[in-house]
Design an enzyme around this catalytic site. Structure first.
Site, mmCIF file in Angstrom:
data_model
loop_
_atom_site.group_PDB
_atom_site.id
_atom_site.type_symbol
_atom_site.label_atom_id
_atom_site.label_comp_id
_atom_site.label_asym_id
_atom_site.label_seq_id
_atom_site.Cartn_x
_atom_site.Cartn_y
_atom_site.Cartn_z
ATOM 1 N N GLY A 169 0.774 -1.036 0.099
ATOM 2 C CA GLY A 169 -0.086 0.046 -0.008
ATOM 3 C C GLY A 169 0.956 1.163 0.078
ATOM 4 N N GLY A 170 0.307 2.239 0.530
ATOM 5 C CA GLY A 170 0.883 3.700 0.583
ATOM 6 C C GLY A 170 2.339 3.427 1.292
ATOM 7 N N GLY A 404 24.046 12.797 -29.357
ATOM 8 C CA GLY A 404 23.688 13.703 -28.229
ATOM 9 C C GLY A 404 24.027 12.940 -26.890
ATOM 10 C CB ALA A 405 24.869 9.418 -26.165
HETATM 11 C C1 HXC Z 1 -3.093 -4.410 12.470
HETATM 12 C C2 HXC Z 1 -2.119 -6.371 11.794
HETATM 13 C C3 HXC Z 1 -1.988 -5.933 10.673
HETATM 14 C C4 HXC Z 1 -2.552 -4.257 10.321
HETATM 15 C C5 HXC Z 1 -1.264 -7.609 10.524
HETATM 16 N N1 HXC Z 1 -1.491 -7.408 11.582
HETATM 17 N N2 HXC Z 1 -1.315 -6.413 9.862
HETATM 18 N N3 HXC Z 1 -2.867 -5.649 12.625
HETATM 19 N N4 HXC Z 1 -3.150 -3.790 11.406
HETATM 20 N N5 HXC Z 1 -2.540 -3.675 9.143
HETATM 21 C C6 HXC Z 1 -1.627 -8.463 12.787
HETATM 22 C C7 HXC Z 1 -2.506 -9.622 12.511
HETATM 23 O O1 HXC Z 1 -3.772 -9.550 12.997
HETATM 24 C C8 HXC Z 1 -1.699 -10.607 13.239
HETATM 25 O O2 HXC Z 1 -2.020 -10.624 14.826
HETATM 26 C C9 HXC Z 1 -0.325 -10.342 13.237
HETATM 27 O O3 HXC Z 1 -0.278 -9.060 12.709
HETATM 28 C C10 HXC Z 1 0.315 -11.223 12.197
HETATM 29 O O4 HXC Z 1 -0.383 -11.099 11.061
HETATM 30 P P1 HXC Z 1 -0.584 -12.607 10.139
HETATM 31 O O5 HXC Z 1 -1.791 -12.260 9.136
HETATM 32 O O6 HXC Z 1 -0.923 -13.578 11.311
HETATM 33 O O7 HXC Z 1 0.740 -12.674 9.502
HETATM 34 P P2 HXC Z 1 1.066 -12.981 8.055
HETATM 35 O O8 HXC Z 1 0.114 -14.617 7.721
HETATM 36 O O9 HXC Z 1 2.569 -13.158 8.058
HETATM 37 O O10 HXC Z 1 0.641 -12.103 7.037
HETATM 38 C C11 HXC Z 1 1.104 -10.786 7.170
HETATM 39 C C12 HXC Z 1 0.330 -9.994 6.291
HETATM 40 C C13 HXC Z 1 -0.947 -9.840 6.505
HETATM 41 C C14 HXC Z 1 0.464 -10.118 4.538
HETATM 42 C C15 HXC Z 1 0.941 -8.551 6.488
HETATM 43 O O11 HXC Z 1 -1.287 -9.786 8.093
HETATM 44 C C16 HXC Z 1 -1.962 -8.844 6.096
HETATM 45 O O12 HXC Z 1 -2.335 -9.046 5.018
HETATM 46 N N6 HXC Z 1 -2.277 -7.785 6.838
HETATM 47 C C17 HXC Z 1 -3.147 -6.650 6.364
HETATM 48 C C18 HXC Z 1 -2.357 -5.937 5.492
HETATM 49 C C19 HXC Z 1 -3.040 -4.607 5.018
HETATM 50 O O13 HXC Z 1 -4.203 -4.865 4.557
HETATM 51 N N7 HXC Z 1 -2.603 -3.366 5.620
HETATM 52 C C20 HXC Z 1 -3.348 -2.299 5.185
HETATM 53 C C21 HXC Z 1 -2.772 -1.773 4.152
HETATM 54 S S1 HXC Z 1 -3.291 -0.285 3.568
HETATM 55 P P3 HXC Z 1 -1.934 -11.602 15.875
HETATM 56 O O14 HXC Z 1 -2.487 -11.025 17.255
HETATM 57 O O15 HXC Z 1 -2.623 -12.832 15.318
HETATM 58 O O16 HXC Z 1 -0.376 -11.875 16.169
HETATM 59 C C22 HXC Z 1 -2.111 0.379 4.120
HETATM 60 C C23 HXC Z 1 -2.171 1.991 3.730
HETATM 61 C C24 HXC Z 1 -1.086 2.721 3.964
HETATM 62 O O17 HXC Z 1 -1.158 0.147 4.778
HETATM 63 C C25 HXC Z 1 -1.190 4.023 3.319
HETATM 64 C C26 HXC Z 1 -0.340 5.104 3.596
HETATM 65 C C27 HXC Z 1 -0.625 6.454 2.678
#
Ligand code: HXC
Length: 514
Positions: A169-170, A404-405
């Site tokens: 993402g961002g 040009g290069a």
């Molecule tokens: C809160 C999160 C989290 C998040 C993971 N966790 N991502 N908690 N916010 N964004 C937590 C899970 O609940 C879990 O908690 C622990 O972290 C590990 O995650 P798992 O899913 O068990 O690990 P894994 O299988 O390795 O997968 C990792 C992952 C997946 C691929 C990152 O967790 C995932 O898809 N997370 C969401 C990603 C996402 O959509 N983020 C927002 C993106 S938008 P526990 O308690 O079970 O240990 C964004 C915008 C930014 O970031 C914009 C900026 C401008």
């Protein structure tokens, strides 16, 4: 009092465990180190000073008040690498997946401010699930605060981002603003939208690794500068990279003691250029001879390989090298090579690292693909970057410098301080055969033996232009040198240019053709 000391000790122990032993074991099972282990391998032993160990998130939704983990998913502080101060943040995947909350962002911003104020590099070790989903816009704001500070720090202190897990993402835009990105193969990825969204929108089936793994970004997109086999290699690369850089834009890179013999001939260079001007050779062989032994650190090694860029040392001093690579696409300049070269030149200029340009370029790559992807704008990036650079700039033309290069590749006309050419240099508007076909078109078409006429006219053009002496006669080339003397000349030249001063017209900032 003892109770109070014990309380501190207990809190420290709790913070050190992050998300707990099970999650630490899970992290290790994935072949990843923890946030603290990474800092341990990065910094000089015992030098780490942590800041913000007891920071807690402020989220009170989704029962988050019951899940407070000290430090809130990022370890921040300062320490030394080979005795030099750096600031570091290291995201802790064991705490809410390293996700970024409002307070997590505040911790990062705090050390960024300190790094800028105290003029020392910032290293980010990224391993995060992105925005802390429970916090919504607070988290998005935190990201934006980091982007803004990355931008303010750009050109003031070196910023290096290692991607050691997810970065989606961002969130990708903080590393993208920093100077160098390193990725770890198979355990890290970066993308703006992940495979599921890609599938929905474009119906493409692609894995995380193929979409945004280290190989995709080191070979296809050029987003990452280094692809590392594992985390230890990645950390070693960060340390190596730092060794070529100054602490900040007002500093100069560290130099190493070098006993200069005063006559450093490299006779193998006399045989590098093949007899046939269309035959390739590897420009890295030239670099290896010119630079101090084993000092070349190539950047963007696997992307836009028709240009080679990287850091090296000459007589113990850091330089940045940008070199056409005749072994790939004859060293032609195309969109990606231009972007790669420009970005590297700008880094060197920001941080007072002198630039050496090695030229063997047949021109810009023709074709619709190049034109429609903006070779005009992209080529102009490299041209602009070299024009605006005020660090010492030295050029060696080994063979072709066409069209040009020739101008773009750090010619005298755009401010190079010293331009050398080897006797094998060919400096002209275009290759001899093409030139003869155009300017002697009528004569050739009217000749009884057209082939013989074309050869005669090609030879005539070659004799006149395929050499460095016309350029030397005008002073566009300062000296024609024997290849074997190149290293010695460069040692003397960079030393001579050590205190170069350039006054540029007052302006807010230039408008590089982005
Ligand atoms: C809160 C999160 C989290 C998040 C993971 N966790 N991502 N908690 N916010 N964004 C937590 C899970 O609940 C879990 O908690 C622990 O972290 C590990 O995650 P798992 O899913 O068990 O690990 P894994 O299988 O390795 O997968 C990792 C992952 C997946 C691929 C990152 O967790 C995932 O898809 N997370 C969401 C990603 C996402 O959509 N983020 C927002 C993106 S938008 P526990 O308690 O079970 O240990 C964004 C915008 C930014 O970031 C914009 C900026 C401008």
């Amino acid at each position: 009092m003892l109770d109070k000391l014990q309380l501190l000790e207990n809190k420290r122990k709790e913070a050190m465990l992050g998300g707990g032993e099970k999650r630490i074991a899970d992290q290790h099972k994935k072949g990843k180190l923890t946030a603290r282990e990474r800092i341990h391998f990065l910094l000089d032993e015992g030098s780490f000073e942590e800041i913000g160990m007891f920071v807690e998130h402020r989220c009170r939704d989704f029962e988050m008040e019951k899940q407070i983990i000290l430090g809130d998913g990022v370890v921040t502080g300062y320490g030394t690498v080979n005795g030099r101060l750096i600031y570091v943040f290291s995201q802790d995947f064991t705490v809410f997946g390293g996700s970024l909350s409002e307070t997590h962002a505040e911790k990062i911003c705090k050390i960024m401010d300190m790094a800028i104020k105290n003029g020392a590099p910032l290293i980010g070790l990224n391993d995060s699930g992105g925005a802390r989903i429970q916090e919504g816009v607070m988290s998005l704001g935190g990201y934006a605060d980091i982007f803004f500070k990355n931008t303010m720090a750009s050109g003031v202190i070196p910023q290096i981002s290692a991607i050691m897990g997810p970065c989606a993402g961002g969130a990708v835009y903080s590393p993208a603003i920093t100077d160098f990105i390193l990725m770890v193969e198979h355990t890290s990825y970066m993308f703006v939208t992940g495979p599921n969204v890609v599938k929905t929108v474009t119906h493409e089936d692609v894995s995380s690794e193929d979409l945004g793994g280290a190989s995709a970004h080191s070979q296809k997109s050029g987003v990452t500068h280094f692809s590392c086999a594992n985390e230890i290699e990645c950390i070693d690369h960060i340390k190596k990279l730092l060794s070529y850089m100054p602490q900040n834009c007002e500093d100069i890179a560290p130099s190493y003691v070098y006993n200069h013999s005063g006559n450093e001939k490299r006779t193998v260079l006399n045989d590098v250029i093949p007899l046939n001007a269309n035959q390739p050779y590897d420009m890295r062989e030239v670099i290896e001879q010119i630079a101090d032994d084993n000092s070349f650190l190539e950047v963007h090694k696997d992307w836009a390989e028709n240009i080679v860029v990287g850091f090296a040392r000459i007589a113990g001093r850091s330089i940045g090298i940008i070199a056409n690579q005749p072994a790939v696409l004859a060293g032609v300049l195309d969109n990606n090579a231009s972007r790669k070269g420009a970005r590297f030149v700008r880094f060197c200029d920001c941080f007072n690292i002198p630039i050496l340009t090695l030229v063997d370029v047949p021109g810009f790559l023709p074709g619709t693909d190049q034109e429609w992807h903006g070779i005009i704008t992209n080529g102009a990036k490299l041209l602009y970057a070299l024009c605006e650079a005020t660090v010492p700039k030295v050029t060696v033309i080994t063979r072709k410098a066409y069209g040009g290069a020739y101008d773009v590749m750090n010619s005298k006309h755009i401010g190079a301080d010293m331009n050398f050419a080897w006797p094998s240099a060919e400096i002209a508007v275009m290759g001899a055969k093409g030139a003869a076909e155009i300017i002697f078109k009528k004569e050739i078409s009217e000749a009884a033996d057209k082939e013989a006429k074309l050869k005669e006219k090609t030879d005539e053009y070659t004799d006149k232009f395929a050499n460095p002496y016309l350029a030397a006669a005008r002073g566009f080339v300062d000296e024609v040198i024997l290849p074997e003397d190149t290293r010695e000349k460069l040692i003397r030249t960079f030393k001579m240019l050590e205190h170069k001063v350039v006054n540029v017209p007052k302006k807010k900032h230039g408008n590089i053709p982005l």
